[in-house]
Design a protein around this motif. Structure first.
Motif, mmCIF file in Angstrom:
data_model
loop_
_atom_site.group_PDB
_atom_site.id
_atom_site.type_symbol
_atom_site.label_atom_id
_atom_site.label_comp_id
_atom_site.label_asym_id
_atom_site.label_seq_id
_atom_site.Cartn_x
_atom_site.Cartn_y
_atom_site.Cartn_z
ATOM 1 N N LEU A 134 -5.382 -2.499 9.098
ATOM 2 C CA LEU A 134 -4.730 -1.241 9.440
ATOM 3 C C LEU A 134 -4.203 -1.287 10.863
ATOM 4 N N ASP B 150 -4.179 4.066 13.167
ATOM 5 C CA ASP B 150 -4.787 4.608 11.957
ATOM 6 C C ASP B 150 -6.300 4.488 12.012
ATOM 7 N N VAL B 151 -6.788 3.359 12.532
ATOM 8 C CA VAL B 151 -8.239 3.188 12.666
ATOM 9 C C VAL B 151 -8.806 4.243 13.612
ATOM 10 N N ASP C 111 -7.651 7.116 14.239
ATOM 11 C CA ASP C 111 -7.576 8.442 13.626
ATOM 12 C C ASP C 111 -8.723 8.657 12.646
ATOM 13 N N VAL C 112 -9.094 7.615 11.913
ATOM 14 C CA VAL C 112 -10.177 7.717 10.932
ATOM 15 C C VAL C 112 -11.539 7.618 11.602
ATOM 16 N N SER D 202 -2.404 4.955 3.195
ATOM 17 C CA SER D 202 -3.314 6.022 2.780
ATOM 18 C C SER D 202 -4.513 5.455 2.022
ATOM 19 N N ARG E 279 -6.810 3.781 4.568
ATOM 20 C CA ARG E 279 -7.496 4.800 5.371
ATOM 21 C C ARG E 279 -8.637 5.437 4.580
ATOM 22 N N ALA F 222 -0.341 12.223 10.092
ATOM 23 C CA ALA F 222 -0.796 11.665 8.818
ATOM 24 C C ALA F 222 0.366 11.543 7.855
#
Length: 307
Positions: A187, A191-192, A194-195, A239, A242, A281
């Motif tokens: 990723l 994104d990492v 954010d998660v 998606s 994630r 997102a």
């Protein structure tokens, strides 16, 4: 040196030595490990994976060793793959770009062109299935493929990533943080971040991050191209990764939560998983209806393509 200290070296050996003892090239050995054909064990000293002597003995005693193992990891490019399947190279490329043939690895040639490689064994199996006959023998490329390819479809990078994350999670075994790191490494860092918003957890992921195939010197144009290939970029793919990361992180937190304390600092620089701004997102993009229709028909015929 004590008997205890030498025991692990007698019971296991490094991958390079295991490859020699099995009479395999290192690339063949690594692929066999990825495919689960050679079992490895963690190095108790933290030096990576090792191979048990018992595993080497098992493989060497098998009928047809090492030729049978070599056959199972044999890879071919487009020209040889087309020959194995009895089709023109252009038809082979169309099937691969559409996602019906899944690459197992790749390399960059001297022109920095990506050369995808496929398991010869899988191509033979695909060609042998009656449900795929029309895809191989029709005089013209099926309309569904033509429309997808005209739209610029190329699912080879995505299919490679999907396959490679399976290799990485298999190697991670039962370690929940290693399994989460296997997903995170494919990723984008934003994104990492954010998660996984806790910097302590991101530091743990970085520590467990698996090694990805290296191509070119760090920072070179070649390395940047490979990094792009290794990073999920299609909205629905991102998606999925994630969601998988969120799921594996729940398991890691439950089984082995990180210690509480101040956020870690790294002398090497900023957190690599938080170096970019967090994007808005993304909503999953709908699947191409033509692609979906062809795959549905193939599934009804008994073929389950990867895509």
């Amino acid at each position: 040196m004590s008997r205890t200290g030498t025991t692990p070296d007698r019971l296991t050996c490094a991958p390079s030595r295991a490859a020699r003892e099995l009479d395999l090239k290192r690339g063949e050995f690594d692929l066999a490990v990825n495919l689960g054909l050679i079992r490895t064990v963690p190095d108790e000293g933290g030096g990576g994976r090792r191979v048990a002597r018992a595993e080497i003995d098992r493989l060497r005693s098998g009928e047809g060793s090492p030729d049978i193992l070599r056959e199972r990891v044999a890879t071919v490019g487009t020209t040889e793959g087309a020959r194995l399947m009895g089709v023109a190279p252009t038809r082979f490329t169309s099937l691969a770009r559409y996602g019906l043939l899944v690459p197992v690895t790749f390399y960059l040639n001297r022109y920095r062109t990506v050369v995808w490689l496929y398991l010869a064994e899988e191509l033979k199996q695909f060609a042998a299935e009656r449900s795929n006959a029309l895809l191989l023998t029709a005089r013209r490329t099926p309309v569904e493929l033509q429309e997808g390819l005209k739209a610029g479809m190329d699912r080879r990078p995505r299919n490679w990533r999907g396959r490679h994350v399976g290799f990485l999670t298999r190697e991670a075994g039962d370690d929940p943080w290693a399994r989460a790191a296997a997903v995170a490494c494919l990723l984008d860092p934003a994104d990492v971040a954010d998660v996984v918003q806790d910097p302590r957890e991101r530091a743990r992921l970085t520590h467990c991050r698996p090694r990805l195939p290296a191509h070119g010197a760090p920072g070179s144009a070649t390395a940047e191209l490979v990094e792009k290939l290794m990073t999920a970029n299609e909205p629905d793919e991102v998606s999925w990764f994630r969601a998988d990361l969120a799921h594996t992180m729940e398991e890691a937190r439950r089984r082995d939560p990180v210690a509480q304390g101040p956020p870690p600092t790294s002398p090497a620089g900023p957190d690599p998983l938080a170096s970019a701004p967090v994007p808005v997102a993304k909503r999953p993009a709908p699947r191409d209806s033509t692609h979906h229709g062809l795959l549905s028909r193939l599934r009804r015929r008994g073929r389950r393509p990867v895509g």
